[in-house]
Design an enzyme around this catalytic site. Structure first.
Site: not given
Ligand code: ATP
Ligand code: MG
Length: 553
Positions: A34, A268, A258
C-alpha cells in the site's frame, strides 16, 4: 555443488501444484504494497519471497500498488517503493495499480447485488459494528438486509454518482450474521469517501474495502499463489467466498509469519509518527528500519537478502535478533570494502628521529578480496588514536607505552619514548623513534611486534564528520512495552563527531560508498556530504558490542 536446501512449506505447495498441473503449472506471484509509507525490512522479507519464488519456478511476479485508500496514499511513496525493490535486486514483470481495476471491481459488486449476495445498508458504521455480535454471540440482521435487488442496484449507482455524504451508506456482502468467523458477518465491501485519489483523481467517491479489492485484484491478474502474512489467515474464507460467488480466477492465499526484529518497530503507522514528530529526520534516516534508511546507513542489499534467506519461511510468529542482521552486514562488508585509516579521537605522535620528506607508502586496500593498493603519505608528525597510548599501561597492553614497540600500519615499527603533557596533565604529544630497517614489505629488522596501529600524516590529513548510529530503541520489543512506544527510544542512537581525521585517499569518496575504517568499523559516505566536508555514517562496528553490554546490564 551447492548444498541442497530443504523446501519451505510454500515451495512444497508450489512444487506439488506444478507436478499436478494446477493452472498449467504456471507460477504467478505479486508484491502488493500500500503506497502509504516507505518500505521497511519486513517488506524486504515479502519481496525476497515473492520475487524469489517467481525466479526459482520460472514464473512471474507483479508489483501491484494496493492503492484503494485515497486519503493516505501518495506518489512519493510509489516512487520510493520502486527504488527500494530495484535496489534490493529484483525486477517486476508488470507494474499494476489496484486503482486501475476500480471499474472492474465496481462491476464485481454489481454482480454480487444481482445475485442477491450484497445489499446497501443505510446505518452508520457504529450501528453496524454494534450488531456484529461477538465470538460467543451471533450478530443480528440489518433492517436493510431484505432490500430488493432493484433498489440495491439503484442506490449503489447513486452512491457512485455522488448523491450521498461520506458514511451515509455502505455496501455489504450478504453472507451470514451468525457465522463463527466474524469477518464473514456481512462485511462492508464499499464505502463512500469524497476524496481525491493520487491516480484516479475525483472520478470516484466510492471506494472498495481492502478485503474486496485485494482478492479481486489477485484474480484479475490471475495470481496463482497469493502470499500474505499470518494476520490474514481469518480473511482467507472471505477471500475464497468472493471468488466463488463471482466465478473468477481461483487465486489461492497462503500465509507466512511476518519478520519481526528486536530493538525496532515495524509498522508504517509508527514509523510515520517517528518522522512526523521529529524523532528522526526523515524516512531514510539511518536509524530507521526502512530499506531507504538501511541503504543510507550502508547496509548492502546482499546482507538484507541473506538475512531473509537465513531466517526462512515460518508458519508461526517469531522475533529475529537485530544482531543477526548486523552479522550479515559485517560478513558482506568484510569481503567487499576497502580498508582505510581514520583517526576518530586524535593525539599527535612525533617521530623524533624521522627527517625524510615526501615518503609515501603503498598500502593494500583489501586483504580479504585483493583490490590493489593506494598511496598513503607519511611524515614526522602523525595523528593516532588517543587510546593507543597509555603512560602507565597494564602488562598486556601491546600498543604505545614508554619502551614498547608497535607497527604503524603499512609503514615502520616505532618505539615509544615518552610523551608531553599540558598543565592539566593531558597528553598532547606522544614521542617515538622509528626503525628505518623495519619498512613494511622490506623489513630486515628481524623484530616482531604484537600491535599494529593506524595513523594519518598531520600535514596530509583531511577532516570529516562522523555520525555514529546505534539501535533506535532501548528495549527488545518496544511495541509490547507498557505506554507509548516512543518512550523507549534510545536517546544515544545518534552521536555526531564533528571532526575526525581521514586519510587523503578519501578526498574523492562518493555518497553511498562504504569503507572499513581499520580497527574501528564500517562507515559509508552520507548524501549530506559537501565538497568541503565529507560526512560518514557508521554502518556497523567490527564486532557485536551489544551482546556484551546487555549482559553487563
Ligand atoms: P505495515 O503494518 O508495516 O504498515 P502492511 O502489511 O500494512 O505493513 P503493506 O504495504 O500492506 O504493509 O504490505 C505489503 C506486503 O508486505 C504485504 O503482502 C505484507 O503482508 C508484507 N509485509 C508487511 N510487513 C511485513 C513483515 N514484517 N514481514 C513480512 N512481510 C511483511
Ligand atoms: Mg497493509
Amino acid at each position: 555443488m551447492a548444498e541442497e536446501k530443504s523446501l519451505n512449506f510454500i515451495e512444497e505447495i508450489i512444487e506439488k501444484d506444478i507436478a499436478e498441473g494446477v493452472n498449467g503449472g504456471r507460477v504467478q506471484t505479486r508484491f502488493p504494497p500500500e503506497p502509504n509509507g516507505y518500505l521497511h525490512i519486513g517488506h524486504a522479507k515479502s519481496i525476497c519471497l515473492n520475487f524469489g519464488l517467481a525466479k526459482k519456478y520460472n514464473g512471474k511476479c507483479n508489483l501491484r500498488f494496493d492503492d484503494t485508500n485515497p486519503t493516505t496514499e501518495e506518489t512519493e511513496y510509489v516512487e520510493s517503493i520502486k527504488k527500494d525493490i530495484e535496489w534490493l535486486g529484483f525486477k517486476w514483470d508488470n507494474e499494476f495499480y489496484a486503482s486501475d481495476y476500480f471499474d472492474k471491481i465496481y462491476n464485481f459488486a454489481v454482480t454480487l447485488i444481482e445475485k442477491g449476495a450484497a445489499y446497501v445498508d443505510d446505518r452508520t458504521p457504529e450501528e453496524i459494528a454494534a450488531t456484529k455480535g461477538s465470538t460467543f454471540q451471533a450478530g443480528s440482521d440489518s433492517p436493510f438486509r431484505g432490500r430488493s435487488i432493484e433498489d440495491n442496484l439503484r442506490i449503489f449507482e447513486e452512491m457512485r454518482d455522488g448523491k450521498y455524504e461520506d458514511g451515509a451508506k455502505v455496501l455489504r456482502a450478504k453472507i451470514d450474521m451468525a457465522h463463527p468467523n466474524l469477518l464473514l458477518r456481512d462485511p462492508v465491501i464499499y464505502r463512500i469517501k469524497h476524496a481525491h485519489h493520487h491516480r484516479t483523481g475525483d472520478k470516484w467517491c466510492l471506494y472498495p474495502m481492502y478485503d474486496f479489492a485485494h482478492g479481486e485484484s489477485d484474480s484479475i491478474e490471475e495470481i496463482t499463489h497469493s502470499i500474505c502474512t499470518l494476520e490474514f489467515i481469518h480473511h482467507r474464507p472471505l477471500y475464497n467466498w468472493f471468488i466463488e460467488q463471482l466465478g473468477i480466477f481461483p487465486s489461492k492465499q497462503y500465509e507466512f509469519a511476518r519478520l519481526n526484529l528486536t530493538y525496532t518497530v515495524m509498522s508504517k503507522r509508527k514509523l510515520l509518527k517517528l518522522v512526523n514528530e521529529g524523532y528522526v529526520t526523515s524516512w531514510d534516516d539511518p536509524r530507521m528500519p526502512t530499506i531507504s534508511g538501511m541503504r543510507r546507513r550502508g547496509y548492502p542489499p546482499e546482507a538484507i537478502r541473506n538475512l531473509c534467506e537465513t531466517v526462512g519461511i515460518a508458519k508461526r510468529e517469531n522475533m529475529i535478533d537485530l544482531s543477526l542482521l548486523e552479522f550479515c552486514v559485517r560478513e558482506h562488508l568484510n569481503k567487499v570494502t576497502d580498508r582505510v585509516m581514520a583517526v576518530l579521537d586524535p593525539v599527535k605522535m612525533i617521530i623524533t628521529n624521522y627527517e625524510e620528506s615526501g615518503d609515501v607508502f603503498e598500502i593494500e586496500n583489501n586483504p580479504e578480496t585483493p583490490n590493489g593498493t593506494r598511496s598513503v603519505p607519511f611524515s614526522k608528525e602523525l595523528w593516532i588514536e588517543r587510546d593507543d597510548f597509555m603512560e602507565d599501561a597494564p602488562k598486556k597492553f601491546f600498543r604505545l607505552t614508554p619502551g614498547n614497540m608497535v607497527r604503524l600500519k603499512g609503514a615502520y615499527i616505532v618505539k615509544c619514548e615518552g610523551c608531553k603533557k599540558d598543565e592539566q596533565g593531558n597528553v598532547i604529544e606522544v614521542h617515538c623513534t622509528y626503525l628505518p630497517e623495519s619498512k613494511s614489505g622490506n623489513d630486515i629488522s628481524g623484530l616482531t611486534v604484537k600491535g599494529t596501529i593506524h595513523w594519518i600524516s598531520v600535514a596530509h590529513a583531511l577532516t570529516a564528520e562522523v555520525r555514529n548510529y546505534d539501535r533506535l530503541f532501548k528495549v527488545e520489543d518496544p511495541s509490547s512495552e507498557e505506554g507509548d512506544f516512543k518512550e523507549y527510544i534510545n536517546p544515544d542512537a545518534l552521536q555526531v563527531v564533528p571532526s575526525v581525521y581521514i586519510e587523503p585517499s578519501l578526498a574523492k569518496a562518493k555518497p553511498g560508498e562504504c569503507y572499513q575504517f581499520m580497527r574501528k568499523g564500517y562507515y559509508c559516505v552520507d548524501k549530506d556530504s559537501t565538497a568541503g566536508k565529507i560526512v560518514f555514517n557508521r554502518t556497523v562496528g567490527l564486532k557485536d558490542t551489544w551482546a556484551k553490554e546487555t549482559k553487563k546490564g
